[in-house]
Design a protein around this motif. Structure first.
Motif, PDB file in Angstrom:
ATOM      1  N   ILE A   1       0.844  -1.372   0.073  1.00 45.31           N
ATOM      2  CA  ILE A   1       0.110   0.016   0.089  1.00 45.31           C
ATOM      3  C   ILE A   1       0.774   1.384  -0.118  1.00 45.31           C
ATOM      4  N   LYS A   2       0.581   2.378  -0.820  1.00 41.01           N
ATOM      5  CA  LYS A   2       1.264   3.338  -0.634  1.00 41.01           C
ATOM      6  C   LYS A   2       0.402   4.624  -0.134  1.00 41.01           C
ATOM      7  N   GLY A   3       1.042   5.183   1.022  1.00 43.16           N
ATOM      8  CA  GLY A   3       0.487   6.085   1.827  1.00 43.16           C
ATOM      9  C   GLY A   3      -0.802   5.338   2.595  1.00 43.16           C
ATOM     10  N   PHE A   4      -1.923   5.802   2.477  1.00 43.93           N
ATOM     11  CA  PHE A   4      -3.277   5.496   2.947  1.00 43.93           C
ATOM     12  C   PHE A   4      -4.135   4.857   1.821  1.00 43.93           C
ATOM     13  N   GLY A   5      -3.471   4.389   0.766  1.00 46.14           N
ATOM     14  CA  GLY A   5      -4.115   3.880  -0.405  1.00 46.14           C
ATOM     15  C   GLY A   5      -4.863   4.844  -1.254  1.00 46.14           C
ATOM     16  N   VAL A   6      -4.812   6.164  -0.870  1.00 45.71           N
ATOM     17  CA  VAL A   6      -5.662   7.016  -1.723  1.00 45.71           C
ATOM     18  C   VAL A   6      -4.813   7.969  -2.483  1.00 45.71           C
ATOM     19  N   SER A   7      -5.304   8.056  -3.841  1.00 50.24           N
ATOM     20  CA  SER A   7      -4.134   8.778  -4.765  1.00 50.24           C
ATOM     21  C   SER A   7      -4.679  10.318  -4.675  1.00 50.24           C
ATOM     22  N   PHE A   8      -3.962  11.064  -4.985  1.00 49.20           N
ATOM     23  CA  PHE A   8      -4.703  12.492  -4.961  1.00 49.20           C
ATOM     24  C   PHE A   8      -5.929  12.793  -5.757  1.00 49.20           C
ATOM     25  N   LYS A   9      -5.937  11.930  -7.020  1.00 47.69           N
ATOM     26  CA  LYS A   9      -6.946  12.207  -7.877  1.00 47.69           C
ATOM     27  C   LYS A   9      -8.265  11.689  -7.142  1.00 47.69           C
ATOM     28  N   GLU A  10      -8.302  10.494  -6.424  1.00 53.56           N
ATOM     29  CA  GLU A  10      -9.208   9.888  -5.672  1.00 53.56           C
ATOM     30  C   GLU A  10      -9.670  10.776  -4.500  1.00 53.56           C
ATOM     31  N   PHE A  11      -9.121  11.513  -3.825  1.00 53.23           N
ATOM     32  CA  PHE A  11      -8.812  12.345  -2.884  1.00 53.23           C
ATOM     33  C   PHE A  11     -10.062  13.294  -3.039  1.00 53.23           C
ATOM     34  N   LYS A  12      -9.528  14.033  -4.216  1.00 55.53           N
ATOM     35  CA  LYS A  12     -10.313  15.120  -5.040  1.00 55.53           C
ATOM     36  C   LYS A  12     -11.646  14.603  -5.418  1.00 55.53           C
ATOM     37  N   GLU A  13     -11.760  13.464  -5.943  1.00 57.03           N
ATOM     38  CA  GLU A  13     -13.119  12.975  -6.442  1.00 57.03           C
ATOM     39  C   GLU A  13     -13.942  12.393  -5.229  1.00 57.03           C
ATOM     40  N   GLN A  14     -13.525  12.121  -4.039  1.00 55.32           N
ATOM     41  CA  GLN A  14     -14.161  11.777  -2.711  1.00 55.32           C
ATOM     42  C   GLN A  14     -14.396  13.071  -1.771  1.00 55.32           C
ATOM     43  N   PHE A  15     -14.060  14.047  -2.251  1.00 57.31           N
ATOM     44  CA  PHE A  15     -14.060  15.416  -1.270  1.00 57.31           C
ATOM     45  C   PHE A  15     -15.288  15.590  -0.796  1.00 57.31           C
ATOM     46  N   TRP A  16     -16.520  15.781  -1.705  1.00 58.82           N
ATOM     47  CA  TRP A  16     -17.801  16.123  -1.307  1.00 58.82           C
ATOM     48  C   TRP A  16     -18.208  14.797  -0.603  1.00 58.82           C
ATOM     49  N   ASN A  17     -18.084  13.690  -0.869  1.00 57.32           N
ATOM     50  CA  ASN A  17     -18.568  12.695  -0.146  1.00 57.32           C
ATOM     51  C   ASN A  17     -18.117  12.711   1.239  1.00 57.32           C
ATOM     52  N   MET A  18     -16.821  13.135   1.374  1.00 61.42           N
ATOM     53  CA  MET A  18     -16.120  13.273   2.523  1.00 61.42           C
ATOM     54  C   MET A  18     -16.961  14.302   3.589  1.00 61.42           C
ATOM     55  N   ILE A  19     -17.059  15.526   2.840  1.00 62.46           N
ATOM     56  CA  ILE A  19     -17.882  16.547   3.603  1.00 62.46           C
ATOM     57  C   ILE A  19     -19.042  16.261   3.748  1.00 62.46           C
ATOM     58  N   ARG A  20     -19.924  15.728   2.866  1.00 64.71           N
ATOM     59  CA  ARG A  20     -21.441  15.270   3.203  1.00 64.71           C
ATOM     60  C   ARG A  20     -21.536  14.323   4.254  1.00 64.71           C
ATOM     61  N   SER A  21     -20.929  13.191   4.339  1.00 67.10           N
ATOM     62  CA  SER A  21     -20.734  11.997   5.080  1.00 67.10           C
ATOM     63  C   SER A  21     -20.377  12.735   6.576  1.00 67.10           C
ATOM     64  N   SER A  22     -19.285  13.618   6.744  1.00 66.25           N
ATOM     65  CA  SER A  22     -19.145  14.120   8.189  1.00 66.25           C
ATOM     66  C   SER A  22     -20.023  15.166   8.590  1.00 66.25           C
ATOM     67  N   LEU A  23     -20.828  15.810   7.645  1.00 64.61           N
ATOM     68  CA  LEU A  23     -21.961  16.563   8.483  1.00 64.61           C
ATOM     69  C   LEU A  23     -23.129  15.831   8.852  1.00 64.61           C
ATOM     70  N   ILE A  24     -23.289  14.575   7.809  1.00 63.40           N
ATOM     71  CA  ILE A  24     -24.307  13.717   8.246  1.00 63.40           C
ATOM     72  C   ILE A  24     -24.224  13.130   9.489  1.00 63.40           C
ATOM     73  N   GLY A  25     -22.699  12.844  10.083  1.00 62.26           N
ATOM     74  CA  GLY A  25     -22.419  12.303  11.309  1.00 62.26           C
ATOM     75  C   GLY A  25     -22.652  13.261  12.195  1.00 62.26           C
ATOM     76  N   LEU A  26     -22.120  14.491  11.913  1.00 60.92           N
ATOM     77  CA  LEU A  26     -22.173  15.464  12.887  1.00 60.92           C
ATOM     78  C   LEU A  26     -23.710  15.757  13.126  1.00 60.92           C
ATOM     79  N   GLY A  27     -24.426  15.929  12.280  1.00 59.90           N
ATOM     80  CA  GLY A  27     -25.805  16.246  12.738  1.00 59.90           C
ATOM     81  C   GLY A  27     -26.497  14.998  13.378  1.00 59.90           C
ATOM     82  N   VAL A  28     -26.383  13.950  13.134  1.00 61.00           N
ATOM     83  CA  VAL A  28     -26.984  12.744  13.778  1.00 61.00           C
ATOM     84  C   VAL A  28     -26.300  12.701  15.176  1.00 61.00           C
ATOM     85  N   GLY A  29     -25.210  13.005  15.405  1.00 57.32           N
ATOM     86  CA  GLY A  29     -24.408  12.818  16.663  1.00 57.32           C
ATOM     87  C   GLY A  29     -25.126  13.906  17.758  1.00 57.32           C
TER      88      GLY A  29
END
Length: 499
Positions: free
Chosen positions: A235-263
């Protein structure tokens, strides 16, 4: 005051050591099926009584952060959620491990667990009073509507057959109704069996459906000594390429906000937030058909949301004195023992402790990132153990975990009962995911419906006239309609053009 609280943690070797110890122990408890962050905090709570307040609370916070994140290890490697918060991690984490990508799945889970946790800490520091005030606007009416909206997830996670999904979800709701009814204490579906008085524990259900059923299925296969798919660790780093990180940015933000709101909402929990975030990500995806086959999108959604729930659950605890889940209820006890009274005046009366808590949360998330990443190559080695050796060990751990929760032999028998149920689901091609959703959300919907009807003298009008409630109910209708529309389109595409 701010600087004093930060230095109280960062310049105290004892405090840093306790946070580290808490994180490591929490990871172990979270990764073993049947154990949980709650159990870890309960066991160490008496030890914290004799410590300095900042040291004692820091230890408990380390256990909390490590316990919630640790669940991803068994969820990915063994397809068993180590904690209820890791339910949705199984959906794509398990298939990735089977495809030989356990290292990548674990790396992604660890990284986004850290990011979700940090986002929730930032929210806790800067906007906790405002968020807590907003949460106070929620009455049983709103909680019921949120539960109904969440139950519509069953439609989107039912797989190929909507009927099978509904059967699974309704069966989960039915199982959740066994025992003493909320509000009036009426006994339901116990059939004279006194062990059913308190119903089935969520951990025993998860262990049975995801672990024991898989072991039963494996016992029917011929290759008893078959090894897992992962034979080396790359595995290189955490297994996430910079391209994948950019593609998953809104997924990360949306999911974190959902978790924050539910919490922030008391009594809902990380299991609900991970399923909600997973469903939201799947519905927003350009390739929803790939979910459940082993893609990082699902892992990111689950782990970012359930770790964001940790900080979210602390917001009502610290600003209002209302615990958001069972772990924060234990933390409330720890705060009170040390003479710290959560509430609107906590920043004025215990400012140093508050900023020490914020610092401890950041340090605990960093420690979690370091120790889980350092253990990656050892975690992946589990996949090299022959299954005929690994599965009996897992079965013993499952039995110990089931018994340890409530010290009942009945819970041990329950995991076998639900193991058989899970195996029959597999044979009948019925998804167990709607069952879990129904089991978790059914009681939330029922108890808040009854409370709301009691407050309104049986009137249903408040459900439609209160803006937040009406919004979620409309969202539920739209959600179901969109799923049906999507199913009809898929059916039309499946019809051959030529007859």
């Amino acid at each position: 005051m701010i600087l004093e609280g930060i230095l109280a943690v960062l310049l105290s070797p004892v405090c840093l050591l306790l946070i580290t110890l808490g994180v490591i122990v929490g990871i172990i408890f979270g990764s073993i099926p049947g154990l949980s962050a709650t159990m870890a905090v309960v066991l160490f709570l008496p030890m914290s009584f004799g410590m300095e307040p900042i040291n004692g609370i820091s230890l408990l916070i380390g256990l909390y952060i490590g316990g919630i994140s640790g669940g991803l290890i068994s969820a990915i490697l063994l397809k068993i959620p180590g904690t209820p918060s890791s339910i949705a991690t199984v959906f794509d984490g398990g298939p990735m491990a089977e495809k030989g990508e356990a290292g990548k799945a674990l790396g992604v889970g660890i990284l986004y667990s850290f990011i979700g946790g940090i986002i929730s800490v930032i929210a806790l520091i800067f906007i906790s009073p405002s968020l807590a005030d907003f949460a106070l606007k929620f009455t049983p009416v709103e909680y019921f509507s949120i539960a109904i909206f969440s139950l519509t997830i069953i439609a989107s996670l039912s797989g190929d057959s909507m009927i099978n999904g509904l059967i699974s979800g309704l069966f989960g709701i039915l199982m959740a109704m066994i025992g003493i009814a909320p509000i009036d204490g009426y006994m339901r579906f116990t059939f004279g069996i006194h062990q059913l008085t308190s119903g089935f524990d969520i951990l025993t259900v998860l262990i049975g459906l995801f672990a024991v059923s898989d072991i039963i299925r494996f016992s029917h296969q011929k290759a008893a000594g078959q090894k897992g798919q992962v034979t080396e660790y790359k595995i290189k780093g955490f297994g996430v390429s910079f391209k994948e990180f950019k593609e998953q940015f809104w997924n990360m933000i949306r999911s974190s906000l959902i978790g924050l709101g539910v919490g922030i909402l008391p009594g809902v929990g990380g299991s609900t937030s991970s399923i909600l975030a997973y469903s939201a990500t799947k519905n927003a995806s350009k390739y929803p058909e790939k979910f459940g086959t082993g893609i990082i999108d699902g892992i990111i959604a689950s782990e970012a949301s359930n770790n964001a729930t940790t900080g979210g659950a602390l917001i009502p605890l610290l600003t209002l004195g209302i615990p958001g889940n069972t772990v924060t209820a234990m933390l409330l006890g720890g705060l009170l023992i040390h003479g710290i009274s959560p509430g609107p005046l906590i920043f004025k009366n215990n400012g140093v402790v508050m900023y020490a808590i914020f610092t401890a949360l950041i340090v605990a998330n960093i420690a979690m990132l370091i120790f889980e990443y350092a253990g990656l190559k050892y975690f992946v080695k589990l996949m090299d153990i022959p299954k005929n050796i690994l599965f009996p060990i897992i079965m013993v751990l499952c039995a110990v975990g089931a018994f340890g929760g409530n010290s009942r032999v009945f819970d041990v028998w329950s995991i076998f009962i639900f193991g058989v149920v899970g195996y029959l689901f597999i044979k009948a091609n019925i998804s167990s995911t709607p069952f879990i959703i129904g089991f978790i959300l059914g009681p939330i919907a029922e108890v808040n419906l009854r409370r709301a009807l009691m407050a309104s003298d049986g009137s249903l009008i408040p459900f439609l006239t209160r803006p937040i409630s009406a919004l979620f109910l409309i969202g539920a209708v739209v959600s179901v309609a969109l799923v049906f529309k999507k199913k009809l389109k898929e059916k039309d595409r499946a019809v051959p053009d030529a007859v």
